[in-house]
Scaffold this active site. Structure first.
Site, PDB file in Angstrom:
ATOM      1  N   LYS A 137       0.854  -1.190   0.000  1.00 24.23           N
ATOM      2  CA  LYS A 137       0.000   0.000   0.000  1.00 24.23           C
ATOM      3  C   LYS A 137       0.886   1.235   0.000  1.00 24.23           C
ATOM      4  CE  LYS A 137       0.738   1.348   4.482  1.00 24.23           C
ATOM      5  NZ  LYS A 137       1.432   2.606   4.867  1.00 24.23           N
ATOM      6  N   ASP A 158      -2.992  -1.126  10.512  1.00 20.65           N
ATOM      7  CA  ASP A 158      -3.108  -1.185   9.055  1.00 20.65           C
ATOM      8  C   ASP A 158      -3.762  -2.474   8.558  1.00 20.65           C
ATOM      9  OD1 ASP A 158      -1.907   1.264   8.811  1.00 20.65           O
ATOM     10  OD2 ASP A 158       0.004   0.524   8.065  1.00 20.65           O
TER      11      ASP A 158
END
Length: 285
Positions: free
Chosen positions: A12, A137
């Site tokens: 990401k 996350d």
């Protein structure tokens, strides 16, 4: 025994990252947009005929017992009694301490893949709740699409990310997140934005990364990478560092930047994607 191989754990990027405050328990409040990439680690799962969870290959710098992959598998086992064990192999490409979410993505892929392989029956929201126990996350990767995140990163709203190529530089240093969050120089009072502000803006130039200045001071290689890549376009650090990225107008531009980086930086290109490759394995509750 059943198996599931070549399961992607995508990287990401944080297209921007603002620190808007701090809770009484010390956790920082943030706003960010998470962007998925078609580049990351690969994981392989084989069901065992006993209840043992084993990582069957060495991952440099990550002992098996503390690996988020092993912890994620055991967390799912604890949540659903009677599940079998698994042998897990991790093919690492993402660097540790790079701000690309490598360990969190590996944990999320483990939860999604084993939930499917073991027929554990948990829905997406239940898996996200488990993932939050492993790190802020992890829920994003289980969420399954690019997202505007708030809170400590767990409050997620789907957004359109960038449909483009990115160049990513690895400066060759590992940035420990606590070192950035503990710095007295970290900006902690950025004015909150709205999703509409991001969606209506030129997205690859929206906002900033509040952690970038601190990371560049503590780890000069990060600053050098930002400066070098910034000679080609809008360069920015992702997460708490150390990796630096730039959106590109075309794959040809990405290739040209990679050619210039050859011999100077470890660099690679990746395409932004809209959905997690394993999103189809999940069900919502």
């Amino acid at each position: 025994m059943p198996s599931l191989h070549d399961c992607p754990a995508p990287a990401k990027l944080n297209l921007f990252l603002h620190i808007t405050g701090r809770r009484e328990d010390g956790y920082h409040l943030l706003q960010t947009v998470f962007q998925l990439l078609d580049y990351g680690d690969l994981l392989h799962f084989d069901v065992r005929d006993d209840s043992a969870i084993r990582r069957v290959n060495d991952v440099p710098g990550v002992p098996e017992e503390t690996d988020l992959v092993v912890r994620a598998a055991r967390l799912l086992q604890a949540a659903v009694p009677g599940l079998p064990g698994a042998d897990i192999r991790v093919d690492k490409r993402l660097p540790m301490g790079g701000g690309l979410g490598g360990g969190s993505s590996d944990a999320a892929t483990t939860l999604m893949a084993l939930n499917h392989l073991w027929q554990a029956g948990l829905g997406r929201e239940e898996l996200m709740a488990l993932g939050l126990k492993l790190g802020a996350d992890v829920p994003f990767f289980i969420f399954g699409s690019n997202a505007f995140a708030e809170g400590v990163g767990e409050q997620l709203t789907a957004v359109d990310g960038l449909d483009c190529w990115f160049v990513v530089l690895e400066p060759g240093v590992s940035v420990p997140t606590p070192a950035i969050f503990c710095s007295p120089e970290l900006t902690r009072n950025t004015k909150p934005v709205r999703i509409a502000d991001f969606s209506g803006a030129l997205q690859n130039a929206f906002g900033k990364n509040d952690m970038q200045a601190v990371a560049a001071r503590l780890f000069p290689e990060v600053g050098k990478a930002i400066s070098w890549l910034g000679g080609f376009g809008e360069a920015r650090m992702t997460g708490s560092g150390a990796c630096v990225f730039m959106p590109c107008q075309s794959e040809q531009q990405a290739d040209a930047v990679l050619a210039a980086a050859s011999g100077k930086w470890k660099a690679w290109k990746a395409r932004g994607i809209a959905k997690h490759p394993l999103a189809g394995l999940q069900k919502s509750l």
